[in-house]
Design a protein around this motif. Sequence first.
Motif, short mmCIF file in Angstrom:
data_model
loop_
_atom_site.label_atom_id
_atom_site.label_comp_id
_atom_site.label_asym_id
_atom_site.label_seq_id
_atom_site.Cartn_x
_atom_site.Cartn_y
_atom_site.Cartn_z
N ARG A 56 -13.55 25.20 -50.70
CA ARG A 56 -12.72 26.35 -51.05
C ARG A 56 -11.95 26.07 -52.34
O ARG A 56 -11.37 25.00 -52.52
N HIS A 74 -2.95 29.27 -47.60
CA HIS A 74 -4.39 29.14 -47.41
C HIS A 74 -4.79 27.78 -46.81
O HIS A 74 -5.64 27.72 -45.92
N LEU A 128 -6.96 27.44 -43.47
CA LEU A 128 -8.34 26.97 -43.51
C LEU A 128 -8.54 25.74 -42.63
O LEU A 128 -9.58 25.60 -41.97
N SER A 140 -9.29 28.25 -55.24
CA SER A 140 -8.45 29.43 -55.33
C SER A 140 -7.83 29.56 -56.71
O SER A 140 -7.68 28.57 -57.44
N ILE A 168 -10.56 36.04 -44.88
CA ILE A 168 -10.72 34.59 -44.95
C ILE A 168 -11.50 34.06 -43.75
O ILE A 168 -12.40 33.23 -43.88
N THR A 190 -10.77 32.10 -53.16
CA THR A 190 -9.77 32.98 -52.55
C THR A 190 -8.86 33.61 -53.60
O THR A 190 -8.31 32.92 -54.45
#
Length: 319
Positions: free
Chosen positions: A277, A122, A126, A279, A87, A104
Amino acid sequence: MIGITMGDPAGVGPEITLKAIAAMDPEGRAQTRVFGNGPTLEAAEAVVKTGLVPGQDFQLTDLPIEGAPLPFGQTDPRCGDAAFRFIEAAVRAAEAREIGCIVTAPINKASLNAAGHHYDGHTGMLAALTGQKGAFMLLASDKLKVIHASTHVSLKTAIERTSPERILETVRAGDGHLKRIGIAHPRIAVAGLNPHCGEGGLFGDEDDRLIAPGVKMAQDEGIDVVGPISADTLFHRAYQGAFDLVVANYHDQGHIPIKLVAFDTAVNVSVGLPIDRVSVDHGTAFDIAGKGIANHENMLEAIAYARRLVAGRAKGESA
């Protein structure tokens, strides 16, 4: 170019990553870069049998793991550390504009914390890696989208954090995100915190005292938002098309309806970061990891959403 982080090496991340890339056309593969570990991907390829060669059929940033490939389905600090490094590398690539969005695969919080990386998931990681105080979690599906005013905290803490300013910030973030993906005039509704929005104070005054003022502040900025609306009816109304986005006050208030109606297709989006981002919205599935049977549909949805975000940014920059 999008970047896919492989997730926990002991989970299903390597398998669904390979399956998703195998489902792409040649152009899509050429615009995909995986941040992971070569030996682990090769071990996953042995069970999914896509025919792909990591680093040859798609770009690979190959980061070492001691003893790789490690056993599937087992918690291991080495896996937690590797997931963090995947990551981190993807974040730096996104900051350098080498990739347009990070997708992700799932991580295991126990392995992550055992490796000394103390994050709730996450989103918090992040935010820390990009120097932000925090970010918003938005769960998106075709017929229902939800953004959360709070996520991985206790219900008591979520209530304590409720404020007009937090409601305003959440509404702003959701409005801006929907405009980026092509919804020119988003219709937003804020869920009530208490049953029946407190029923005039009978069941609590937080809705009148903390949520309604935040909604009014957003309306004064020109945002099309209403609320608070009783949560027991709001999500049905949004699912039927009355609203483009619901603001949920805490984790389960938003997650339960999304996972009921779009368990395999909803994606998790981090909003409010300087990078993009997206996921998958499922875990590492240690019980089936390494068996080649993990469903990659959610990964495909996340990749499609990432490409939509990239296209939206490119359109905005050229305007």
